[in-house]
Scaffold this motif. Structure first.
Motif, mmCIF file in Angstrom:
data_model
loop_
_atom_site.group_PDB
_atom_site.id
_atom_site.type_symbol
_atom_site.label_atom_id
_atom_site.label_comp_id
_atom_site.label_asym_id
_atom_site.label_seq_id
_atom_site.Cartn_x
_atom_site.Cartn_y
_atom_site.Cartn_z
ATOM 1 N N GLN A 196 40.603 50.074 43.657
ATOM 2 C CA GLN A 196 41.673 51.063 43.722
ATOM 3 C C GLN A 196 42.517 51.008 42.444
ATOM 4 O OE1 GLN A 196 44.229 50.535 47.087
ATOM 5 N NE2 GLN A 196 45.401 52.418 46.712
ATOM 6 N N ASP A 197 42.815 52.186 41.884
ATOM 7 C CA ASP A 197 43.572 52.264 40.624
ATOM 8 C C ASP A 197 42.927 51.352 39.580
ATOM 9 O OD1 ASP A 197 45.338 53.990 41.877
ATOM 10 O OD2 ASP A 197 46.674 52.376 42.500
ATOM 11 N N TYR A 198 41.625 51.483 39.430
ATOM 12 C CA TYR A 198 40.849 50.538 38.618
ATOM 13 C C TYR A 198 41.257 50.524 37.156
ATOM 14 C CZ TYR A 198 36.845 48.123 36.593
ATOM 15 O OH TYR A 198 36.048 47.237 35.910
ATOM 16 N N SER A 199 41.426 49.337 36.635
ATOM 17 C CA SER A 199 41.654 49.126 35.207
ATOM 18 C C SER A 199 40.704 48.030 34.748
ATOM 19 C CB SER A 199 43.104 48.712 34.926
ATOM 20 O OG SER A 199 43.214 48.162 33.626
ATOM 21 N N SER A 200 39.784 48.356 33.843
ATOM 22 C CA SER A 200 38.835 47.351 33.365
ATOM 23 C C SER A 200 39.553 46.238 32.611
ATOM 24 C CB SER A 200 37.778 48.001 32.471
ATOM 25 O OG SER A 200 38.371 48.631 31.353
ATOM 26 N N HIS A 201 40.627 46.571 31.904
ATOM 27 C CA HIS A 201 41.393 45.572 31.159
ATOM 28 C C HIS A 201 42.062 44.577 32.105
ATOM 29 C CE1 HIS A 201 40.879 48.838 28.274
ATOM 30 N NE2 HIS A 201 41.102 47.972 27.306
ATOM 31 N N ALA A 202 42.702 45.119 33.159
ATOM 32 C CA ALA A 202 43.373 44.251 34.137
ATOM 33 C C ALA A 202 42.364 43.421 34.916
ATOM 34 C CB ALA A 202 44.220 45.093 35.090
ATOM 35 N N SER A 203 41.223 44.012 35.236
ATOM 36 C CA SER A 203 40.199 43.296 36.000
ATOM 37 C C SER A 203 39.627 42.134 35.201
ATOM 38 C CB SER A 203 39.078 44.261 36.391
ATOM 39 O OG SER A 203 39.559 45.259 37.267
ATOM 40 N N TYR A 204 39.417 42.355 33.916
ATOM 41 C CA TYR A 204 38.924 41.269 33.066
ATOM 42 C C TYR A 204 39.941 40.132 33.017
ATOM 43 C CZ TYR A 204 37.461 38.701 28.904
ATOM 44 O OH TYR A 204 37.082 37.705 28.024
ATOM 45 N N ALA A 205 41.207 40.479 32.810
ATOM 46 C CA ALA A 205 42.254 39.458 32.736
ATOM 47 C C ALA A 205 42.346 38.669 34.045
ATOM 48 C CB ALA A 205 43.600 40.105 32.408
ATOM 49 N N ARG A 206 42.267 39.362 35.188
ATOM 50 C CA ARG A 206 42.334 38.676 36.482
ATOM 51 C C ARG A 206 41.160 37.718 36.669
ATOM 52 N NH1 ARG A 206 43.291 43.981 38.928
ATOM 53 N NH2 ARG A 206 45.534 44.330 39.051
ATOM 54 N N SER A 207 39.969 38.157 36.262
ATOM 55 C CA SER A 207 38.796 37.300 36.436
ATOM 56 C C SER A 207 38.919 36.022 35.615
ATOM 57 C CB SER A 207 37.520 38.051 36.044
ATOM 58 O OG SER A 207 37.412 38.241 34.643
ATOM 59 N N LYS A 208 39.556 36.119 34.455
ATOM 60 C CA LYS A 208 39.715 34.944 33.606
ATOM 61 C C LYS A 208 40.817 34.019 34.120
ATOM 62 C CE LYS A 208 36.351 35.355 30.837
ATOM 63 N NZ LYS A 208 35.309 34.317 30.813
ATOM 64 N N LEU A 209 41.842 34.582 34.732
ATOM 65 C CA LEU A 209 42.851 33.738 35.386
ATOM 66 C C LEU A 209 42.208 33.035 36.584
ATOM 67 C CD1 LEU A 209 45.681 32.616 35.834
ATOM 68 C CD2 LEU A 209 46.246 34.721 37.090
ATOM 69 N N ALA A 210 41.425 33.758 37.353
ATOM 70 C CA ALA A 210 40.752 33.155 38.512
ATOM 71 C C ALA A 210 39.845 32.010 38.080
ATOM 72 C CB ALA A 210 39.947 34.223 39.245
ATOM 73 N N GLN A 211 39.126 32.191 36.998
ATOM 74 C CA GLN A 211 38.243 31.150 36.482
ATOM 75 C C GLN A 211 39.035 29.899 36.097
ATOM 76 O OE1 GLN A 211 36.156 32.165 32.826
ATOM 77 N NE2 GLN A 211 34.283 31.212 33.564
ATOM 78 N N LEU A 212 40.196 30.104 35.527
ATOM 79 C CA LEU A 212 41.035 28.983 35.111
ATOM 80 C C LEU A 212 41.664 28.283 36.314
ATOM 81 C CD1 LEU A 212 42.092 27.410 32.718
ATOM 82 C CD2 LEU A 212 43.862 29.154 32.395
ATOM 83 N N LEU A 213 42.126 29.060 37.291
ATOM 84 C CA LEU A 213 42.669 28.474 38.522
ATOM 85 C C LEU A 213 41.607 27.625 39.220
ATOM 86 C CD1 LEU A 213 44.525 31.651 39.810
ATOM 87 C CD2 LEU A 213 45.658 29.504 39.215
ATOM 88 N N PHE A 214 40.385 28.119 39.241
ATOM 89 C CA PHE A 214 39.263 27.364 39.822
ATOM 90 C C PHE A 214 39.033 26.061 39.070
ATOM 91 C CE2 PHE A 214 34.581 26.696 39.169
ATOM 92 C CZ PHE A 214 34.353 26.022 40.352
ATOM 93 N N THR A 215 39.059 26.111 37.748
ATOM 94 C CA THR A 215 38.836 24.910 36.936
ATOM 95 C C THR A 215 39.885 23.847 37.238
ATOM 96 O OG1 THR A 215 37.840 26.207 35.150
ATOM 97 C CG2 THR A 215 38.685 24.032 34.567
ATOM 98 N N TYR A 216 41.137 24.255 37.302
ATOM 99 C CA TYR A 216 42.223 23.295 37.564
ATOM 100 C C TYR A 216 42.134 22.721 38.978
ATOM 101 C CZ TYR A 216 44.588 24.763 33.238
ATOM 102 O OH TYR A 216 44.917 25.014 31.922
ATOM 103 N N HIS A 217 41.811 23.573 39.958
ATOM 104 C CA HIS A 217 41.724 23.053 41.323
ATOM 105 C C HIS A 217 40.504 22.162 41.484
ATOM 106 C CE1 HIS A 217 43.007 23.050 45.525
ATOM 107 N NE2 HIS A 217 41.716 23.007 45.822
#
Length: 326
Positions: A196-217
């Motif tokens: 919804q209200d898709y933004s490829s830029h925002a989606s890329y940024a979110r995926s990279k934050l998620a990857q980092l949160l996963f690494t730390y946890h």
């Protein structure tokens, strides 16, 4: 309103990009010191057929590792293996098909790997997509989350037991290739299927934050269990690769000359990754965000322990995995 939100996402991402380019203009690329021989060690590199991944594979092979390239493109993979074997007749390099956008492909890759009864000392989660147009994978997920985050989460969790058993004399290492784009992500990481209200830029940024949160946890889980496995993230900077192929035509026109002048080459970007994967300086070092060869601070959101735990639990439910790694 949606248009304004998308424009703001683009602007934020480019501000981060400009700051990084200024850094790269002023600072010389990191050059890894001499690394110890790694004969007997086995590594998996996702997305190792080209770009940064290919250069990482070359460096690990040079150190004597047995490297398995994992990628969705079989033809490209076989060409990469042939080229690497021509460069060095002693290169221990294989290719295995792995489509990170497909959970069944990830599980099948892990099954085939475990059938070989090999140890696993280094897992490098390198493959990524960026600025992909609005679509969904066959599993029903937004592609940035599916490839950059979910696929690597599943791959890492399914290989953790092998990594644990292989970390005897030295720790096994999980390295995820992240991005400064994580700094502009919002914290809305729960709705994996939403476009919804898709933004490829925002989606890329979110995926990279998620990857980092996963690494730390993951680091916290491994440390609390006393396992001889480390988990770190590496930010390679802005690198001249095919990752930018989904940019709009005006963006590509602006990007090309800037890339020639200021972007790191894939070979330069691979230096920090190889250093984090093989240097004694990183033996037992975990939970770090590494840029240009040294740990630096990531965004404040990435250190949010509640957000890390929430994302971990919701992803485990989604992928039908136990929350505990024990």
């Amino acid at each position: 309103m949606a248009m304004l939100t998308r424009m703001l996402s683009v602007l934020k991402l480019y501000v981060v990009g400009v700051k990084l380019l200024l850094y790269q203009l002023i600072h010389r690329p990191f050059i890894s010191p001499a690394l110890p021989e790694q004969r007997g060690k086995v590594a998996i590199v996702t997305g190792g057929t080209r770009g940064i991944g290919y250069e990482i594979v070359k460096r690990l092979l040079h150190l004597g590792m047995h490297v398995i390239i994992a990628s969705h493109d079989k033809q490209q993979g076989l060409v990469a293996v042939e080229r690497l074997r021509k460069e060095s007749s002693e290169a221990q390099v294989d290719f295995e098909v792995l489509d990170l956008a497909s959970q069944s492909s990830v599980r099948e890759f892990v099954r085939r790997f475990k059938e070989r009864k090999l140890p696993l000392h280094i897992l490098i989660n390198n493959a990524a997509v960026m600025l992909v147009p609005e679509e969904k994978t066959d599993d029903g997920f937004e592609p940035h989350f599916s490839v950059n985050y979910l696929g690597h989460f599943l791959l890492t969790r399914l290989l953790l037991d092998t990594l644990m058993h292989s970390g005897t004399e030295e720790c096994s290492r999980v390295i995820s290739i992240c991005s400064s784009a994580h700094r502009v992500s919002d914290r809305n990481l729960q709705d994996f299927r939403s476009t919804q209200d898709y933004s490829s830029h925002a989606s890329y940024a979110r995926s990279k934050l998620a990857q980092l949160l996963f690494t730390y946890h993951l680091h916290q889980e491994l440390r609390s269990g006393g396992y001889a496995v480390t988990a770190n993230a590496v930010d390679p900077g802005m690198v001249d690769t095919e990752l930018y192929r989904h940019m709009s035509f005006p963006e590509k026109l602006a990007q090309k000359p800037i890339a020639c002048l200021l972007f790191r080459t894939p070979a330069q970007a691979a230096e920090t990754v190889a250093y984090a994967a093989a240097s004694q300086d990183f033996e037992g070092v975990s939970g770090c965000y590494v840029h240009e060869g040294k740990p630096v601070k990531s965004s404040s959101a990435s250190y949010d322990s509640e957000l890390q735990a929430e994302l971990w639990k919701s992803t485990c439910r989604l992928l039908r995995l136990p929350v505990s790694i024990k």
